[in-house]
Design an enzyme around this catalytic site. Sequence first.
Site, PDB file in Angstrom:
ATOM      1  N   LYS A  86       0.982  -1.018   0.070  1.00  0.00           N
ATOM      2  CA  LYS A  86      -0.005  -0.099   0.160  1.00  0.00           C
ATOM      3  C   LYS A  86       0.836   1.263   0.128  1.00  0.00           C
ATOM      4  O   LYS A  86       1.842   1.220   0.875  1.00  0.00           O
ATOM      5  CB  LYS A  86      -0.769  -0.094   1.319  1.00  0.00           C
ATOM      6  CG  LYS A  86      -1.980   0.999   1.356  1.00  0.00           C
ATOM      7  CD  LYS A  86      -2.514   0.820   2.764  1.00  0.00           C
ATOM      8  CE  LYS A  86      -3.742   1.887   2.791  1.00  0.00           C
ATOM      9  NZ  LYS A  86      -4.418   1.655   4.099  1.00  0.00           N
TER      10      LYS A  86
ATOM     11  N   SER B 166      -9.503   0.994   3.458  1.00  0.00           N
ATOM     12  CA  SER B 166      -8.766   2.163   2.384  1.00  0.00           C
ATOM     13  C   SER B 166      -7.698   1.410   1.437  1.00  0.00           C
ATOM     14  O   SER B 166      -6.890   2.081   0.383  1.00  0.00           O
ATOM     15  CB  SER B 166      -8.020   3.166   3.227  1.00  0.00           C
ATOM     16  OG  SER B 166      -6.935   2.548   4.072  1.00  0.00           O
TER      17      SER B 166
ATOM     18  N   SER C 232      -9.610  -0.977   7.350  1.00  0.00           N
ATOM     19  CA  SER C 232      -8.880  -0.842   6.066  1.00  0.00           C
ATOM     20  C   SER C 232      -8.011  -2.165   5.382  1.00  0.00           C
ATOM     21  O   SER C 232      -7.778  -1.981   4.236  1.00  0.00           O
ATOM     22  CB  SER C 232      -8.286   0.199   6.028  1.00  0.00           C
ATOM     23  OG  SER C 232      -8.625   1.485   6.262  1.00  0.00           O
TER      24      SER C 232
END
Length: 477
Positions: free
Chosen positions: A84, A158, A182
Amino acid sequence: MTSPPDDLAFLSAAALARLVQAREVSPVDLVELYLGRIERLDPRLCAFITVCADDARRVAREAEQAFALGGAAGPLHGLPFAVKDQFHAKGLRTTAGSRIHDETPADDDATVVARLKAAGAILLGKLSLSEFALGGTVSFPFGQPRNPWHPDHHPGGSSGGSGIATAAALAAFTLGEDTGGSIRGPASHCGVVGLRATWGLISRHGAWCASWSMDVAGPLTRTVEDAALVLGVLAGHDAKDRLTSRRPVPPYRAALTGDVNGLRVGLVRELTHVEATDPEVRGAVLEAAGVLTKLGAVVEEISLPILDVSGAAFMAICDSEAASAHQAWLRSRPADYDQATRRRLYTASLLPSALYHQAMRARARIRQEIMAALGGHDVLLSATQAAAAPPIASEALPVTSKPDAARRFFGHRAHTTPYSLAGVPAISVPCGFSSAGLPIGLQLAGRAFDESTVLRAAHAYEQATAWHTRRPPLATG
């Protein structure tokens, strides 16, 4: 290795590691395989923000040469992974999914990235995320991430890019970060495994912080065994993050015995038998509970009424902590934020201290009730998300009323945020599909630093079902 390319790409990280160790497939082969899939599939899926193809090929060649010369191989030797874009990787920019961050490359790796590389894994690139890992982004500056099961639906946030890349086999495994769900949300929406570890088990050095009191890095993988494998590399004290635990790291894979006979499972009523939980999701979760019962676990329904306020308490705490880091940019560059991010941060900046302290008191009660429930049960069971992945277009719909605001901002976070607030481990594993063909996730949570039991229960369920073997249509054509 003679398997078709798609079959090889979709193998678990553990299976790929065994093939590399047996010299049936090389690191160069795997890097080229996944880079080819990224080139072919990612223009539509938008999982990646940055691809470091040349570096990945160079490291793969070096890994292959070292192995050929008898060099020691780490547990992840030759396995391509992606992270990420919230974590620093040396020589690459860190955007945090925002227009605000500049192009300056990082001077060093985040600790989690450094540990994965030291274990032999090969970085392919950086993955898409909601702006500053806050969720709810309307306009993605690096392309709209799309669910590989249906391109018009959201992959979750996310860590959306991490969920996409794992489900679509654009990497052997990925790294995400979980504040209020997330990792688990994208895992549920994309049909993969996502593990949030105990707060403090994994270093956060070198990561952009969304909420200092809840952020946890963790793996998104295609199997529970892979999650245990990667967790064993990530976990452990880091002198660069003084909040990390000094507890010894147990052999997580050794816990995957398949035996859950006598395991005490609490099915959380407030996260299952409520109107907010979609009937198809509820049905899949109850069927999963039945599978665990057949395997010998003792499943009973429990009630945790305080969880009804977990979404609101989480938003007050998380957004207040996030807003404290954005004051200079909010004053100097407000137009560079996504409209949803800007609205959340402005709102949190105006939150009265009395309400923040009220949220903190609610957090203490939530943690107390969860700990009490885990005193009589080994794991707690529920859906990971209230519904399957929503349409992307729904993110841009206006808020029409106070009940609509409560549903959108608090309700859909109620399933994952309780365990974030309590700081305990929780995992999402695939447990079914909606009538629209979208994945449904089962969530299992356990006691602090007892990831072994959570992984054991998840692995036993996974091996008794076939949901994790399905492949998204956008990733196999």
